[in-house]
Design a protein around this motif. Structure first.
Motif, mmCIF file in Angstrom:
data_model
loop_
_atom_site.group_PDB
_atom_site.id
_atom_site.type_symbol
_atom_site.label_atom_id
_atom_site.label_comp_id
_atom_site.label_asym_id
_atom_site.label_seq_id
_atom_site.Cartn_x
_atom_site.Cartn_y
_atom_site.Cartn_z
ATOM 1 N N SER A 72 0.824 -1.214 0.000
ATOM 2 C CA SER A 72 0.000 0.000 0.000
ATOM 3 C C SER A 72 0.856 1.260 0.000
ATOM 4 C CB SER A 72 -0.927 0.002 1.222
ATOM 5 O OG SER A 72 -0.154 -0.011 2.413
ATOM 6 N N ASP A 73 2.181 1.090 0.054
ATOM 7 C CA ASP A 73 3.074 2.253 0.092
ATOM 8 C C ASP A 73 4.322 2.060 -0.771
ATOM 9 O OD1 ASP A 73 4.330 0.336 1.690
ATOM 10 O OD2 ASP A 73 4.698 1.690 3.371
ATOM 11 N N TRP A 74 4.206 1.287 -1.838
ATOM 12 C CA TRP A 74 5.366 0.985 -2.689
ATOM 13 C C TRP A 74 5.918 2.272 -3.285
ATOM 14 C CZ3 TRP A 74 8.123 -3.065 -2.232
ATOM 15 C CH2 TRP A 74 9.057 -3.425 -3.202
ATOM 16 N N ILE A 75 7.199 2.466 -3.179
ATOM 17 C CA ILE A 75 7.826 3.755 -3.499
ATOM 18 C C ILE A 75 7.850 4.079 -4.992
ATOM 19 C CG2 ILE A 75 10.222 2.956 -3.653
ATOM 20 C CD1 ILE A 75 8.932 6.129 -1.868
ATOM 21 N N GLU A 76 7.870 3.085 -5.855
ATOM 22 C CA GLU A 76 7.942 3.388 -7.288
ATOM 23 C C GLU A 76 6.630 3.971 -7.820
ATOM 24 O OE1 GLU A 76 9.297 1.538 -11.610
ATOM 25 O OE2 GLU A 76 9.208 0.192 -9.893
ATOM 26 N N PRO B 212 -0.676 -0.083 -14.830
ATOM 27 C CA PRO B 212 0.360 -0.288 -13.812
ATOM 28 C C PRO B 212 1.708 0.235 -14.314
ATOM 29 C CG PRO B 212 -1.017 -2.229 -13.983
ATOM 30 C CD PRO B 212 -1.400 -1.307 -15.130
ATOM 31 N N MET B 213 2.461 0.886 -13.428
ATOM 32 C CA MET B 213 3.678 1.579 -13.852
ATOM 33 C C MET B 213 4.959 1.163 -13.126
ATOM 34 S SD MET B 213 2.721 3.539 -16.302
ATOM 35 C CE MET B 213 4.093 4.662 -16.502
ATOM 36 N N CYS B 214 4.924 0.202 -12.239
ATOM 37 C CA CYS B 214 6.116 -0.169 -11.473
ATOM 38 C C CYS B 214 6.947 -1.199 -12.233
ATOM 39 C CB CYS B 214 5.709 -0.658 -10.087
ATOM 40 S SG CYS B 214 4.840 0.581 -9.106
ATOM 41 N N PHE B 215 7.393 -0.812 -13.414
ATOM 42 C CA PHE B 215 8.108 -1.724 -14.310
ATOM 43 C C PHE B 215 9.479 -2.115 -13.765
ATOM 44 C CE2 PHE B 215 5.563 1.078 -17.178
ATOM 45 C CZ PHE B 215 4.576 0.153 -17.451
ATOM 46 N N PHE B 216 10.208 -1.161 -13.197
ATOM 47 C CA PHE B 216 11.518 -1.458 -12.608
ATOM 48 C C PHE B 216 11.339 -2.496 -11.505
ATOM 49 C CE2 PHE B 216 15.015 -0.840 -9.664
ATOM 50 C CZ PHE B 216 16.113 -0.687 -10.498
ATOM 51 N N SER B 217 10.346 -2.266 -10.645
ATOM 52 C CA SER B 217 10.086 -3.173 -9.529
ATOM 53 C C SER B 217 9.732 -4.572 -10.011
ATOM 54 C CB SER B 217 8.951 -2.638 -8.663
ATOM 55 O OG SER B 217 9.313 -1.413 -8.068
#
Length: 183
Positions: free
Chosen positions: A105-109, A118-123
């Motif tokens: 609920s608080d992922w930094i990316e 969804p945009m956390c591709f690096f993660s």
């Protein structure tokens, strides 16, 4: 003057602002390559993150080998590790019979409300490498919910590449990932 070709440093840190700007710049200047570049970069970063996890486990869980922890202890340790390194809390739970959900609920990316997908591709790339090293098998990770697109959490599915390919194809046909993992 000789320029060293290898680094002797233990690690390199990129701040959250740097990661966010890298993503924004790639999406602006190289939109066709941005997702692949970010995922591949994340995957490459997984090796160093795994080494940091093992070291952290040595001082916090009594072992530097994540595979020695039972699933419950590993899930808690992994969440504590990611929180202590600034990524955010991460809960792990099985979804369907063939995948794990990694929820935060608080992922930094994530940049809440900044996107339609969804945009956390690096993660996703980073988590695929780390989870593969932990399991000793090839693992794929796909983000199916993201705070960047207004969801309450970032949810990453971790499973075999074949399983996630099937989930992706079913989602493209209009089936939810939950239904895809149940059938």
């Amino acid at each position: 003057m000789t320029i060293p070709t290898t680094s002797t440093a233990a690690g390199l840190t990129i701040g959250t602002g740097g990661l966010a700007q890298l993503r924004r710049s790639l999406l602006q200047y190289a939109p066709d390559a941005a997702i692949a570049v970010l995922q591949e970069s994340g995957y490459a970063a997984g090796e160093g993150l795994y080494a940091a996890l093992c070291s952290w486990l040595g001082t916090h869980a009594g072992t530097e080998r994540p595979e020695e922890l039972d699933a419950t202890l590993f899930a808690g340790a992994l969440s504590d590790f990611f929180q202590s390194t600034g990524w955010g809390r991460l809960a792990i739970a099985p979804v369907g019979g063939a995948a794990l959900a990694l929820d935060s609920s608080d992922w930094i990316e994530a940049e809440p409300g900044s996107a339609q997908i969804p945009m956390c591709f690096f993660s996703a790339g980073m988590l695929a490498d780390v989870m593969g090293r932990v399991s000793g098998e090839q693992v794929a990770v796909m983000e199916v919910e993201c705070r960047s697109k207004g969801d309450s959490i970032c949810r990453f599915l971790s499973a075999s590449p074949a399983t996630l390919q099937e989930v992706y194809e079913k989602m493209a046909a209009g089936i939810s990932y939950v239904e895809a993992l149940q059938g």
